[in-house]
Scaffold this motif. Structure first.
Motif, PDB file in Angstrom:
ATOM      1  N   GLY A 194       0.819  -1.209   0.000  1.00 22.91           N
ATOM      2  CA  GLY A 194       0.000   0.000   0.000  1.00 22.91           C
ATOM      3  C   GLY A 194       0.846   1.250   0.000  1.00 22.91           C
ATOM      4  O   GLY A 194       0.531   2.241  -0.687  1.00 22.91           O
ATOM      5  N   LYS A 195       1.935   1.238   0.762  1.00 21.47           N
ATOM      6  CA  LYS A 195       2.844   2.386   0.805  1.00 21.47           C
ATOM      7  C   LYS A 195       3.485   2.621  -0.558  1.00 21.47           C
ATOM      8  O   LYS A 195       3.596   3.766  -1.024  1.00 21.47           O
ATOM      9  N   LYS A 196       3.882   1.537  -1.215  1.00 17.52           N
ATOM     10  CA  LYS A 196       4.504   1.655  -2.537  1.00 17.52           C
ATOM     11  C   LYS A 196       3.525   2.233  -3.552  1.00 17.52           C
ATOM     12  O   LYS A 196       3.888   3.094  -4.367  1.00 17.52           O
ATOM     13  N   ILE A 197       2.285   1.789  -3.496  1.00 17.40           N
ATOM     14  CA  ILE A 197       1.274   2.299  -4.429  1.00 17.40           C
ATOM     15  C   ILE A 197       1.046   3.787  -4.214  1.00 17.40           C
ATOM     16  O   ILE A 197       0.919   4.552  -5.184  1.00 17.40           O
ATOM     17  N   PHE A 198       1.019   4.235  -2.965  1.00 18.09           N
ATOM     18  CA  PHE A 198       0.870   5.668  -2.697  1.00 18.09           C
ATOM     19  C   PHE A 198       2.058   6.454  -3.254  1.00 18.09           C
ATOM     20  O   PHE A 198       1.891   7.572  -3.756  1.00 18.09           O
ATOM     21  N   GLU A 199       3.236   5.902  -3.179  1.00 13.69           N
ATOM     22  CA  GLU A 199       4.415   6.560  -3.753  1.00 13.69           C
ATOM     23  C   GLU A 199       4.276   6.692  -5.263  1.00 13.69           C
ATOM     24  O   GLU A 199       4.612   7.731  -5.847  1.00 13.69           O
ATOM     25  N   ILE A 200       3.762   5.653  -5.899  1.00 22.29           N
ATOM     26  CA  ILE A 200       3.572   5.680  -7.352  1.00 22.29           C
ATOM     27  C   ILE A 200       2.537   6.724  -7.738  1.00 22.29           C
ATOM     28  O   ILE A 200       2.744   7.514  -8.673  1.00 22.29           O
ATOM     29  N   ILE A 201       1.423   6.754  -7.030  1.00 18.14           N
ATOM     30  CA  ILE A 201       0.385   7.752  -7.310  1.00 18.14           C
ATOM     31  C   ILE A 201       0.929   9.158  -7.084  1.00 18.14           C
ATOM     32  O   ILE A 201       0.682  10.072  -7.881  1.00 18.14           O
ATOM     33  N   GLY A 202       1.704   9.325  -6.013  1.00 16.50           N
ATOM     34  CA  GLY A 202       2.276  10.635  -5.710  1.00 16.50           C
ATOM     35  C   GLY A 202       3.230  11.147  -6.763  1.00 16.50           C
ATOM     36  O   GLY A 202       3.453  12.360  -6.875  1.00 16.50           O
ATOM     37  N   SER A 203       3.789  10.243  -7.557  1.00 15.14           N
ATOM     38  CA  SER A 203       4.707  10.646  -8.625  1.00 15.14           C
ATOM     39  C   SER A 203       3.971  11.086  -9.884  1.00 15.14           C
ATOM     40  O   SER A 203       4.592  11.499 -10.866  1.00 15.14           O
ATOM     41  N   LYS A 204       2.633  11.009  -9.859  1.00 12.31           N
ATOM     42  CA  LYS A 204       1.816  11.313 -11.037  1.00 12.31           C
ATOM     43  C   LYS A 204       0.934  12.545 -10.829  1.00 12.31           C
ATOM     44  O   LYS A 204      -0.172  12.639 -11.366  1.00 12.31           O
ATOM     45  N   ASP A 205       1.404  13.494 -10.026  1.00 11.39           N
ATOM     46  CA  ASP A 205       0.702  14.766  -9.809  1.00 11.39           C
ATOM     47  C   ASP A 205      -0.636  14.614  -9.098  1.00 11.39           C
ATOM     48  O   ASP A 205      -1.547  15.432  -9.249  1.00 11.39           O
ATOM     49  N   VAL A 206      -0.770  13.548  -8.304  1.00 11.06           N
ATOM     50  CA  VAL A 206      -1.932  13.346  -7.457  1.00 11.06           C
ATOM     51  C   VAL A 206      -1.407  12.985  -6.068  1.00 11.06           C
ATOM     52  O   VAL A 206      -0.518  12.149  -5.939  1.00 11.06           O
ATOM     53  N   VAL A 207      -1.953  13.620  -5.035  1.00  5.51           N
ATOM     54  CA  VAL A 207      -1.474  13.403  -3.669  1.00  5.51           C
ATOM     55  C   VAL A 207      -2.453  12.490  -2.926  1.00  5.51           C
ATOM     56  O   VAL A 207      -3.562  12.908  -2.578  1.00  5.51           O
ATOM     57  N   PRO A 208      -2.085  11.225  -2.681  1.00  7.52           N
ATOM     58  CA  PRO A 208      -2.968  10.313  -1.950  1.00  7.52           C
ATOM     59  C   PRO A 208      -2.877  10.563  -0.455  1.00  7.52           C
ATOM     60  O   PRO A 208      -1.789  10.798   0.076  1.00  7.52           O
ATOM     61  N   LEU A 209      -4.007  10.505   0.220  1.00  2.00           N
ATOM     62  CA  LEU A 209      -4.042  10.843   1.646  1.00  2.00           C
ATOM     63  C   LEU A 209      -4.456   9.687   2.548  1.00  2.00           C
ATOM     64  O   LEU A 209      -3.969   9.583   3.670  1.00  2.00           O
ATOM     65  N   ALA A 210      -5.373   8.840   2.091  1.00  2.00           N
ATOM     66  CA  ALA A 210      -5.873   7.777   2.966  1.00  2.00           C
ATOM     67  C   ALA A 210      -6.560   6.699   2.135  1.00  2.00           C
ATOM     68  O   ALA A 210      -7.032   6.952   1.023  1.00  2.00           O
ATOM     69  N   TRP A 211      -6.623   5.493   2.726  1.00  2.00           N
ATOM     70  CA  TRP A 211      -7.316   4.370   2.106  1.00  2.00           C
ATOM     71  C   TRP A 211      -8.727   4.244   2.677  1.00  2.00           C
ATOM     72  O   TRP A 211      -8.896   4.075   3.879  1.00  2.00           O
ATOM     73  N   GLY A 212      -9.726   4.330   1.807  1.00  2.00           N
ATOM     74  CA  GLY A 212     -11.096   4.020   2.187  1.00  2.00           C
ATOM     75  C   GLY A 212     -11.467   2.647   1.654  1.00  2.00           C
ATOM     76  O   GLY A 212     -10.592   1.847   1.326  1.00  2.00           O
ATOM     77  N   GLU A 213     -12.754   2.383   1.545  1.00  2.00           N
ATOM     78  CA  GLU A 213     -13.154   1.049   1.074  1.00  2.00           C
ATOM     79  C   GLU A 213     -14.547   1.063   0.467  1.00  2.00           C
ATOM     80  O   GLU A 213     -15.458   1.716   0.978  1.00  2.00           O
ATOM     81  N   ASN A 214     -14.671   0.329  -0.634  1.00  2.00           N
ATOM     82  CA  ASN A 214     -15.966   0.115  -1.263  1.00  2.00           C
ATOM     83  C   ASN A 214     -16.461  -1.301  -0.983  1.00  2.00           C
ATOM     84  O   ASN A 214     -17.637  -1.584  -1.117  1.00  2.00           O
ATOM     85  N   GLY A 215     -15.558  -2.198  -0.617  1.00  2.08           N
ATOM     86  CA  GLY A 215     -15.948  -3.537  -0.203  1.00  2.08           C
ATOM     87  C   GLY A 215     -15.662  -4.632  -1.211  1.00  2.08           C
ATOM     88  O   GLY A 215     -15.247  -4.377  -2.347  1.00  2.08           O
ATOM     89  N   PHE A 216     -15.869  -5.877  -0.776  1.00  2.00           N
ATOM     90  CA  PHE A 216     -15.742  -7.023  -1.672  1.00  2.00           C
ATOM     91  C   PHE A 216     -16.849  -6.985  -2.718  1.00  2.00           C
ATOM     92  O   PHE A 216     -17.987  -6.616  -2.424  1.00  2.00           O
ATOM     93  N   ARG A 217     -16.512  -7.396  -3.910  1.00  2.26           N
ATOM     94  CA  ARG A 217     -17.471  -7.372  -5.012  1.00  2.26           C
ATOM     95  C   ARG A 217     -18.076  -8.767  -5.176  1.00  2.26           C
ATOM     96  O   ARG A 217     -17.400  -9.715  -5.568  1.00  2.26           O
ATOM     97  N   GLU A 218     -19.364  -8.851  -4.856  1.00  2.00           N
ATOM     98  CA  GLU A 218     -20.075 -10.118  -4.962  1.00  2.00           C
ATOM     99  C   GLU A 218     -20.905 -10.107  -6.251  1.00  2.00           C
ATOM    100  O   GLU A 218     -21.249  -9.045  -6.771  1.00  2.00           O
ATOM    101  N   ILE A 219     -21.239 -11.274  -6.739  1.00  2.00           N
ATOM    102  CA  ILE A 219     -21.914 -11.359  -8.034  1.00  2.00           C
ATOM    103  C   ILE A 219     -23.397 -11.666  -7.861  1.00  2.00           C
ATOM    104  O   ILE A 219     -23.789 -12.443  -6.988  1.00  2.00           O
ATOM    105  N   SER A 220     -24.211 -11.032  -8.694  1.00  2.00           N
ATOM    106  CA  SER A 220     -25.650 -11.306  -8.693  1.00  2.00           C
ATOM    107  C   SER A 220     -26.112 -11.487 -10.134  1.00  2.00           C
ATOM    108  O   SER A 220     -25.469 -11.014 -11.081  1.00  2.00           O
TER     109      SER A 220
END
Length: 339
Positions: free
Chosen positions: A129-155
């Motif tokens: 997760g830390k590495k991904i934030f570093e990658i995003i930060g190198s692309k002119d977007v500043v990541p601040l925190a991880w939220g969640e949308n949840g597991f994706r179940e199928i219907s």
């Protein structure tokens, strides 16, 4: 007179030096992009972020949520690019929707990488997760925190799904990611990419048979009313959300304001994770019971049944592990194993 003039000029010069340091210019409104708004957990956590920031900034930073990816004409996959350009000020964005621009975010869409909530946390709060934030930060977007949308179940509207063969021929709405196309193709389904705004009418008319989303989407969107009578809990992927600010916008804030934005994002993210997981755990199955009460059949896979889905999608997993970055995926796998 000469002395008075020198004093006056000195004061003007001093004020000129002081003014830029003390002045702070704010926009009347800062736009937060989301795919869905309240009462979905996604929208609720974005609104919580805006509320906390407004309060802690004394009303100086006013943020407003724009759901439906409306700031990018409904095309949620363009959100990240718009943030890089400063067209969007802020976002609570999906790892899935940002993956076309940040390939490493496909990590969370690898089928059956994360078997439970502890696994999600192990990745987002760990080295990967830390590495991904570093990658995003190198692309002119500043990541601040991880939220969640949840597991994706199928219907779906046709039948219970207990094994890969049950998906054969079913038209399943998926998000705009080639990884999802390949995953469902491997399972014998007929994946159809479309935005969420188009998905509900398509389900209603039968243009597609099913969809995959967190159960909070299922309940709030009342998907049982558009034929979705069969739900399978398989937790094949999860969708962490990222609180972020466009760097061109971030750079206009003072360090104190930046701290307010970051701390508020962390607080709102914790709230979002809590409500995204509410009612779908063994300790609290209230949402599952609510869905069953609507006449929907919920299928819970046995470990053996889930392994059949894993085996069917393993070639896709292996292919995308190399694309995402074997080192990053291996690190995530180690974090999951150590959870």
């Amino acid at each position: 007179m000469k002395t008075a003039l020198k004093v006056t000029l000195g004061l003007v010069a001093a004020l000129a030096l002081i003014a830029p340091a003390s002045a702070q210019t704010y926009k009347p409104e800062y736009k937060i992009s989301t795919v869905v708004g309240a009462p979905f957990p996604w929208g609720l956590m974005a609104e919580r972020w805006a509320t906390i920031v407004k309060d802690k900034s004394g009303g100086k930073i006013n943020m407003k949520v724009y759901p439906g990816a409306s700031l990018v004409g409904g095309d949620q996959t363009k959100e990240f690019t718009a943030m890089r350009q400063g067209v969007i000020d802020m976002a609570v964005g999906s790892t899935i929707n940002w993956s076309p621009q940040v390939a490493e975010l496909n990590l969370f869409s690898l089928p059956f990488l994360m078997p439970d909530h502890k696994a999600i946390d192990a990745i987002t709060q760990g080295p990967a997760g830390k590495k991904i934030f570093e990658i995003i930060g190198s692309k002119d977007v500043v990541p601040l925190a991880w939220g969640e949308n949840g597991f994706r179940e199928i219907s779906n509207s046709k039948r219970d799904v207990k094994k890969p063969e049950d998906l054969k021929g079913l038209k399943i709405r998926v998000v705009g990611s080639p990884l999802y196309n390949e995953t469902f193709t491997a399972l014998g389904a007929n994946p159809t990419q479309m935005s969420w705004a188009d998905a509900q009418p398509a389900l209603s008319t039968g243009a597609v048979d099913g969809q995959e989303n967190p159960l909070t989407i299922f309940t709030v969107a009342k998907l049982h009313t558009v034929g979705q009578k069969h739900v399978t809990l398989w937790g094949y992927v999860a969708d962490p959300l990222i609180f972020a600010v466009s760097k061109p916008v971030w750079d206009t804030f003072s360090p104190a304001d930046q701290q307010i934005l970051r701390e508020a994002a962390v607080d709102a993210a914790k709230y979002g994770v809590e409500i995204a997981r509410k009612g779908i755990t063994a300790a609290d199955p209230s949402v599952l019971k609510e869905i069953e009460g609507l006449g929907v059949t919920i299928t819970r896979l046995t470990p053996e049944e889930q392994k059949a889905f894993q085996a069917a999608t393993k070639p896709v997993y292996d292919k995308w592990k190399a694309r995402i970055g074997a080192d990053l995926v291996t690190q995530a796998e180690k974090s999951v194993a150590a959870r």
